[in-house]
Design a protein around this motif. Structure first.
Motif, mmCIF file in Angstrom:
data_model
loop_
_atom_site.group_PDB
_atom_site.id
_atom_site.type_symbol
_atom_site.label_atom_id
_atom_site.label_comp_id
_atom_site.label_asym_id
_atom_site.label_seq_id
_atom_site.Cartn_x
_atom_site.Cartn_y
_atom_site.Cartn_z
ATOM 1 N N LYS A 1 0.816 -1.299 0.033
ATOM 2 C CA LYS A 1 -0.106 0.003 0.063
ATOM 3 C C LYS A 1 0.949 1.243 -0.046
ATOM 4 C CE LYS A 1 -3.664 1.833 2.784
ATOM 5 N NZ LYS A 1 -4.658 1.796 4.033
ATOM 6 N N ILE B 1 -3.216 12.555 -5.669
ATOM 7 C CA ILE B 1 -4.987 12.377 -6.059
ATOM 8 C C ILE B 1 -5.231 12.408 -7.111
ATOM 9 C CG2 ILE B 1 -6.957 13.465 -5.369
ATOM 10 C CD1 ILE B 1 -6.159 14.192 -2.610
ATOM 11 N N GLY B 2 -4.582 13.408 -8.090
ATOM 12 C CA GLY B 2 -5.026 13.475 -9.302
ATOM 13 C C GLY B 2 -4.988 14.936 -9.718
ATOM 14 N N ASP C 1 -10.725 15.753 -9.090
ATOM 15 C CA ASP C 1 -10.673 14.649 -7.700
ATOM 16 C C ASP C 1 -10.970 15.702 -6.296
ATOM 17 O OD1 ASP C 1 -10.070 12.277 -9.132
ATOM 18 O OD2 ASP C 1 -8.141 13.401 -9.638
ATOM 19 N N LEU C 2 -10.410 16.848 -6.167
ATOM 20 C CA LEU C 2 -10.829 17.502 -4.879
ATOM 21 C C LEU C 2 -10.689 18.935 -5.123
ATOM 22 C CD1 LEU C 2 -10.750 16.993 -1.965
ATOM 23 C CD2 LEU C 2 -8.254 17.090 -1.899
ATOM 24 N N ILE D 1 -14.270 13.334 6.997
ATOM 25 C CA ILE D 1 -13.871 12.377 5.735
ATOM 26 C C ILE D 1 -12.431 12.611 5.190
ATOM 27 C CG2 ILE D 1 -14.670 11.185 3.488
ATOM 28 C CD1 ILE D 1 -16.353 10.386 6.056
ATOM 29 N N HIS D 2 -11.466 11.788 4.835
ATOM 30 C CA HIS D 2 -10.532 12.073 4.086
ATOM 31 C C HIS D 2 -9.292 12.841 5.138
ATOM 32 C CE1 HIS D 2 -7.530 12.343 1.072
ATOM 33 N NE2 HIS D 2 -7.506 13.469 0.891
ATOM 34 N N ALA D 3 -9.580 13.739 5.505
ATOM 35 C CA ALA D 3 -8.530 14.582 6.388
ATOM 36 C C ALA D 3 -9.257 15.594 7.399
ATOM 37 C CB ALA D 3 -7.836 15.400 5.419
ATOM 38 N N GLU E 1 0.203 15.418 3.284
ATOM 39 C CA GLU E 1 -0.382 14.280 3.229
ATOM 40 C C GLU E 1 -1.925 14.181 2.816
ATOM 41 O OE1 GLU E 1 0.092 11.985 6.960
ATOM 42 O OE2 GLU E 1 -1.402 10.840 6.470
ATOM 43 N N THR F 1 -3.431 10.333 -1.890
ATOM 44 C CA THR F 1 -4.299 8.915 -1.646
ATOM 45 C C THR F 1 -3.101 7.673 -1.528
ATOM 46 O OG1 THR F 1 -6.034 7.680 -2.353
ATOM 47 C CG2 THR F 1 -4.984 8.702 -4.253
ATOM 48 N N TYR F 2 -3.636 6.491 -1.796
ATOM 49 C CA TYR F 2 -2.916 5.355 -1.985
ATOM 50 C C TYR F 2 -3.351 4.529 -3.079
ATOM 51 C CZ TYR F 2 -6.601 3.669 0.898
ATOM 52 O OH TYR F 2 -7.825 3.139 1.403
ATOM 53 N N LYS F 3 -2.624 3.615 -3.279
ATOM 54 C CA LYS F 3 -2.908 2.627 -4.289
ATOM 55 C C LYS F 3 -2.106 1.254 -3.881
ATOM 56 C CE LYS F 3 -0.927 2.897 -9.384
ATOM 57 N NZ LYS F 3 -0.221 3.643 -10.008
ATOM 58 N N TYR F 4 -2.766 0.107 -4.134
ATOM 59 C CA TYR F 4 -2.320 -1.169 -3.896
ATOM 60 C C TYR F 4 -1.410 -1.768 -4.985
ATOM 61 C CZ TYR F 4 -5.416 -1.379 0.354
ATOM 62 O OH TYR F 4 -5.939 -1.396 1.538
#
Lengths: 444, 444
Positions: free
Chosen positions: B113, B118-119, B199-200, B393-395, B402, B406-409
């Motif tokens: 992970k 985020i994008g 995205d945000l 939510i989120h932060a 940070e 986000t994160y990626k698997y």
């Protein structure tokens, strides 16, 4: 105050207390619910039978499908599984009170970042009555109040399950009002408006249902849209691995979001790989739809013509689309363009090519030399799964109990003021990461 | 395609590349931007002067306030500070590529992970032209594309700053299109609609401005509504600490969201504490508004009558409301009822009472024996601050770099299929947490 407003307010008040209910009491409540559900098996099945009878009338009138009625139906075995699921949630590691980070700001001024519940969850779901006990137990384990709205077709089953859970948990000491049930459809609209009281929505159901929720509420939504997943067979793929992974991704269980929908095959590997997988797919009854080049190579097989629409489609069935690409980058671009940021795999023995794929594909799970079917909360070791999120904010990919928590900062000082660290005579902060545990600090 | 749509698409494409730009290149780009901003000081000041001239005309027409024009105005010192801020962002720890968790699912099947950008961020802000370089550098450091929309009153200043940042970063190798500027007001509405590309959203500005954004977009918003912060003086408070913390919370810098707005005082402590703090507040010119009991105790001082409205108000000024409570629980209820889930402090020497307060107040920062003014990204050691979030939510709370990740698997296998772990002959998963680092794994 309207009914939904009152319920949301009760849930909000209960959430403040529930946040501080000990792990022992939350687990004890879940264990008791499992027992009570087993004890009340007949009562649940009776209510469920009435729901099913009603649904079967509508089935005959052509309003419901047989599959819909089947999903609605409970039996002793299913109720046993519900109790088992609740016990397994109870047995999971506590997601609350985890010390996520500790920083010393200065002498005797310590900052703790600790996991806490989110507050009030709203769960809206269709048909299957086992969703109610699942969502309720995940909410309780993570210390959240929950407002439930099930489908009208399961109204009687849901109502009995709700009463059992509510009574049993409140008896054990879970704050009254933590679980709420709303029934009328118009009440959903009211719920979607309550962004001041409801912190997170968790819808379960069809794609269009989840989309509807997302479009009609300001409350954050945890839910995935769809899984248009890919497997890319590289020119340096091991043939056996490529066949295994492609077969498993499509055939092992095609009706789920992490099943593969499109194979992308490097043109140098295609002549060797495609006949091998086509043979296996044909045996399994998989319908193939290919690009021109695929159809040329597989001319001995029955391969339909893939259209633009196919590249965007989540079949959830024994159908696969196949496209030949000339470069790794073409595969990556195809996935980032047509995919749903869910799960995508590459099969290759070349480490650099694996890495390029892993780091360039913008999906929640990117997999090297393994099936897309692995991306799932249970397989990832997260325990019970809340869902698989294709959102990037808050929680991404398979979401376990951690996705139902947030955090809180505790700052412990000794009369400290900001004035000391400001202006021309400002003292410096130490900002030192320290290894401490909030739960130990508490008991000192 | 409309202009905003094209810009968002460019930003989205650039984001895919930017996610894999090395830390060295991102930092080098930021360092170069700092140099170029200093070099182009005259050019920036020239454009800014035009903005200020325009604003001063509108000031005379009564449309703008003097404070508004002051915030708009740049000078050499402020430009130096902007360059310094950019260098400090460059010097922060890389928020990307952090290994957050590693699980062995089975032999040779490892799940990583890892933190990723985020994008595409959307940043909408008012007046102050230093927001543009700040948001841009935080975005670049965290590997995100950004679409910027500044206020029309700073159009010329923003445009020059934007051009410098765009040209400099793209020269160094940051993907073209990563930074976009939109100018017309109607374009904001289009941006708010682009939940498939953005995205945000990170709005900066007044409360009503942020509320407007939240109410008009499905895109998640990172931004705090307001800070109605409290300090509770317990019956077991140390008098000196109580006075220091209450004074600092209000007087040190009253115009910010973490300044205290309401003092809650235990009735047993009030007769001793209130005259002490009233004296200091009076010296500092703080206007006091109290409940009946407060006014009785402070009869020698000028204390206005606090109304229901006062308990809800973020003064952002040298005004404080004071209420006497008979119990700790009354203080907690008051805060959870009237507060904004931002920051609240307790002053007490009794550990159990501290703990009850910390764990029962539902705010992002809950503080024991220290000023509310500490809740801030810099003081918390998070580096540059993106904002203080009152969302859960989120932060939550002060958000550093940070919060822009986000994160990626990444799942690394060797031909593994799910079939092996399914059905009656299912092999078990090992689900073993392992200490490995993605960046080291990559370079093996």
């Amino acid at each position: 105050m309207k009914d939904v407003g009152r319920k949301a307010l009760e849930a909000e008040k209960a959430a403040l207390k529930l946040a501080n209910v000990s792990e022992e009491v939350r687990n004890e409540a879940l264990q008791r619910v499992a027992v009570e559900i087993e004890k009340n098996c007949d009562k649940i099945l009776e209510a469920n039978e009435e729901d099913v009878d009603e649904a079967e009338k509508l089935l005959q009138e052509g309003e419901y499908s047989q599959a819909f009625v089947d999903r609605l139906k409970l039996d002793e075995g299913k109720i046993g599984k519900i109790a088992e699921m609740i016990r397994s949630v109870s047995g999971q590691e506590d997601p609350l009170g985890k010390t996520l980070d500790v920083t010393e700001l200065d002498e005797n001024l310590e900052l703790y970042k600790v996991s806490v519940p989110i507050g009030v969850l709203g769960s809206i779901f269709e048909s299957r009555p086992d969703v109610l006990p699942q969502v309720s137990s995940l909410s309780l384990k993570s210390g959240n109040s929950v407002i439930l709205k099930g489908g009208s077709e399961a109204e009687r089953s849901n109502s009995v399950l709700f009463e059992i859970i509510k009574e049993t948990t409140e008896e054990v000491g879970i704050p009254e009002g933590w679980i709420q049930l709303i029934e009328a459809r118009r009440e959903v609209e009211e719920l979607l408006e309550m962004d001041d009281k409801v912190d997170l929505l968790i819808p379960r159901g069809s794609k269009s249902f989840i989309r509807f929720i997302q479009e009609n509420s300001r409350i954050p939504v945890l839910g995935h849209a769809e899984g248009v997943c890919h497997i890319y067979i590289d020119k340096e793929a091991d043939l056996e691995k490529a066949v295994h992974v492609s077969y498993d991704g499509k055939v092992q269980y095609p009706a789920v979001c992490n099943a593969v929908e499109t194979l992308l095959v490097h043109s140098e590997k295609a002549p060797e790989f495609l006949p091998r997988i086509a043979e296996k797919y044909e045996e399994a009854g998989v319908e193939m739809r290919g690009c021109e080049k695929t159809r040329d190579i597989l001319e001995k097989w029955k391969v339909g013509k893939a259209t633009e629409e196919d590249w965007k489609t989540e079949y959830l069935d024994l159908i696969i689309s196949i496209k030949i690409v000339d470069k790794l980058e073409e595969a990556i671009d195809h996935i980032n363009n047509y995919g749903s940021k869910h799960t995508d795999s590459i099969v290759s023995e070349n480490k650099n090519r694996l890495l390029t794929f892993l780091e360039s594909v913008d999906s929640s799970s990117v997999i090297a030399n393994a099936s897309t079917r692995f991306s799932d909360g249970y397989r990832y070791g997260l325990g019970a799964e809340v869902g698989i999120s294709t959102e990037k904010i808050h929680a991404r990919g398979p979401v376990g109990l951690e996705g139902l928590t947030t955090y809180k900062y505790y700052l412990i000082g000794n009369g400290h003021t900001v004035d000391t660290y400001s202006g021309t005579k400002a003292e410096p902060f130490t900002h030192k990461k320290i290894k401490k545990d909030w739960n130990k600090k508490k008991s000192l």
